[in-house]
Design an enzyme around this catalytic site. Structure first.
Site, short mmCIF file in Angstrom:
data_model
loop_
_atom_site.label_atom_id
_atom_site.label_comp_id
_atom_site.label_asym_id
_atom_site.label_seq_id
_atom_site.Cartn_x
_atom_site.Cartn_y
_atom_site.Cartn_z
N CYS A 1 -8.60 4.87 4.59
CA CYS A 1 -7.32 4.17 4.52
C CYS A 1 -6.33 4.80 3.53
CB CYS A 1 -7.53 2.70 4.17
SG CYS A 1 -8.39 2.40 2.59
N HIS B 1 -8.87 -2.06 0.37
CA HIS B 1 -8.06 -1.42 1.41
C HIS B 1 -6.75 -0.92 0.82
CE1 HIS B 1 -7.05 -0.47 5.50
NE2 HIS B 1 -6.03 -1.30 5.56
N ASP C 1 0.30 -1.39 8.46
CA ASP C 1 -1.04 -0.84 8.22
C ASP C 1 -1.34 0.23 9.25
OD1 ASP C 1 -3.64 -0.26 7.61
OD2 ASP C 1 -4.34 -2.34 7.61
#
Length: 218
Positions: free
Chosen positions: A155, A199, A215
């Protein structure tokens, strides 16, 4: 929020938080003379911190208003960014020229900052893979290596790539660290958020509206 000890002074809430209350000083005595006046800190980016640090289990309650702005309104938000916002959230180091070129290619048919952000988010999700395998020699330019060679990462790579590409397009963006929602616990009626839920994602600024989440991680 029931927060176990964590190696950070940060407090975790849903954006955008309106109010927060709890015992943050860590004092256990209730006598008037032993209680320390507790307070929280909030930095210019809106992050919350407990100056007494989170050395023990802590419980607090926060009230947040989740953004529900429809895309049609976001497309009308414009680009009237303040000078302070531009100075902070359009900053870029020297980057591989292929990165802004890729951003320009991805957003060629997008007319508004919202459409450009959505195009980059979708492109990264659909053209790259997720992996935690980062074996191999260190790279001089990890972001360029991720985008043009390995084409897979975790991520942090996706969020960094989207932030840099948006800034190269003149759109204020920032890189965010936190936690995903976690696993719903039907017995307790709550969410269990673990270290594995850590995250990174992106927030994009829209005038008169504020920061909204994108995202790009598949």
């Amino acid at each position: 929020v029931l927060l176990e000890p964590i190696a950070s002074a940060a407090l975790f809430v849903a954006n955008d938080v309106e109010s927060i209350r709890g015992r943050f000083s860590g004092e256990v005595s209730t006598t008037p003379y032993s209680l320390r006046r507790s307070y929280l800190l909030r930095d210019p980016a809106g992050s919350l911190f407990n100056p007494y640090h989170n050395f023990s289990r802590m419980q607090y309650e926060a009230r947040s208003v989740l953004p529900t702005t429809p895309p049609a309104v976001l497309r009308q938000a414009g680009t009237d960014y303040s000078e302070a916002l531009r100075e902070t959230y359009l900053q870029l180091p020297e980057i591989d020229p292929r990165i802004p070129a890729l951003a320009n290619q991805i957003t060629a048919n997008a007319k508004t900052p919202y459409d450009k952000a959505s195009a980059i988010e979708v492109y990264l999700r659909s053209h790259y893979g997720y992996t935690l395998d980062l074996s191999g020699p260190p790279q001089a330019d990890p972001l360029a290596y991720f985008l043009f060679q390995k084409r897979a990462g975790h991520c942090e790579y996706f969020a960094a790539a989207m932030t840099v590409m948006l800034r190269s397009e003149g759109i204020p963006a920032r890189y965010i660290n936190g936690f995903l929602t976690g696993e719903y616990n039907e017995v307790g009626g709550d969410f269990v958020v673990r270290a594995s839920d850590a995250h990174s994602w992106v927030e994009v600024y829209f005038p008169s509206i504020g920061w909204l989440t994108f995202d790009p991680t598949p």
